[in-house]
Design an enzyme around this catalytic site. Sequence first.
Site, short mmCIF file in Angstrom:
data_model
loop_
_atom_site.label_atom_id
_atom_site.label_comp_id
_atom_site.label_asym_id
_atom_site.label_seq_id
_atom_site.Cartn_x
_atom_site.Cartn_y
_atom_site.Cartn_z
N LYS A 1 0.82 -1.21 0.00
CA LYS A 1 0.00 0.00 0.00
C LYS A 1 0.86 1.28 0.00
CE LYS A 1 -3.30 -2.72 -0.37
NZ LYS A 1 -4.24 -3.39 0.47
C1 PLP Z 1 -5.30 -4.43 0.76
C2 PLP Z 1 -6.76 -4.31 0.68
C3 PLP Z 1 -7.58 -4.66 1.75
C4 PLP Z 1 -7.09 -5.36 3.00
O1 PLP Z 1 -6.13 -4.72 3.71
P1 PLP Z 1 -5.34 -5.53 4.85
O2 PLP Z 1 -4.63 -4.46 5.60
O3 PLP Z 1 -4.39 -6.46 4.13
O4 PLP Z 1 -6.30 -6.27 5.67
C5 PLP Z 1 -8.94 -4.42 1.64
N1 PLP Z 1 -9.47 -3.90 0.54
C6 PLP Z 1 -8.72 -3.58 -0.54
C7 PLP Z 1 -9.37 -2.99 -1.75
C8 PLP Z 1 -7.34 -3.80 -0.51
O5 PLP Z 1 -6.59 -3.52 -1.59
#
Ligand code: PLP
Length: 396
Positions: free
Chosen positions: A196
Amino acid sequence: MLVSSFFQSGGKKMRETFLPFSKPCISEEEIAAVADVLRSGWITTGPKGAQFESDLKNYTGAENVVCMTSETSVMQTLARAIGLGPGDEVITPSMTWVSMVNITALCGATPVFVDCDRDTLMISPEAVEKAITPRTKLIVPVHFAGAALDMDKFRDIAERHKVMLVEDAAHALGGEYKGEKIGKRGHAMFSFHPIKNITTGEGGMFATDDAELADRIRSLKFHGLGVDAYDRQTHGRAPQAQVMEPGFKFNLPDMQAVLGIGQLRRLDEMNRKRGEIIACYREKLADIEEIMPLAEPDYEFVHANHLMVVRLDIDKAGMSRDEFMSELKARNIGTGLHFRCVHLQKYYRDSMNCQSGMLPNTEWNSERILSLPMFPDMTEADLTDVIAAIKDVLKK
Ligand SMILES: *Cc1c(COP(=O)(O)O)cnc(C)c1O
């Protein structure tokens, strides 16, 4: 001068070292700050967690921020807070990560999948409104790849139907909609997973303008204890705190929060670099007709530049997306897949009787989509290698 790292290997143009599709950008200062926390005698949630939440509030303008161990744990906690359960419906795209759909299923509630736009991959407010029933408890649209959803329209629908709207902003930290940072208003959930825009290893946050909900979430994320105040004498919670209702154990440790503090300071700079790489990709891909980048919405927004998503024209390319990905891998170019649609994954096919043809735009993209390498430290030479590999695979 840029020296290409390509060499010929069995007729393939081959990059010398593997280029991952994503790589966290972590500075020596951040590594030192994590080491300092490790040496400090206090490594779980404490002063760094409090500072990270306060920095996130300042950055996004959100009135309340609660950090947790992942965005998925935010979703689970939120589902508990609003009492999501059997008979309730959650409106969600199928072109998304599995988290919210899984949490919905775990609560015994029903995911209601809405088809996405073919070229922005976001669900439209109009399609969401059509999917609303008296059982709708939650609407969870996704700011896809870092573009912003058309929030005015979503807010209007949520208000008129009196349904809770929570933005999945996993891709959107640093992005803006009509001059406001994503997360400033309403309820939004973010992820600090390593791919992210900023990372804490794993982590997530809930941002909300509802102070009461924030308090409830804060308590539920830590055993449901009644007191969350950081106790400056003991470096922890007041030991007298007692359970108000059963809760989870999702607090983000200081050894991770301190990484987030450093990352957040560099977020704008990292997003700017991502934007430059994306602009360069768009220019170089313009004359490769088999590769179709996403379209951008026409309302006012600032892109968070999370992913470089493209679709492969499988007819013109004469190969499937999966074959294309493995051909790139054979040339040492990594790719990602955001996302394989959720409704046709085994559990949802079997348990909800989901079938091909239900969501045409989602399924069309699900077969063609891939994410090209894109991260702040990627060089121009890396990008040149990706383009060369794509052209080689497509025999251009
Ligand atoms: C990465 C992601 C998540 C989940 O995030 P985590 O921190 O890994 O639980 C949820 N929704 C979307 C669209 C994502 O890209």
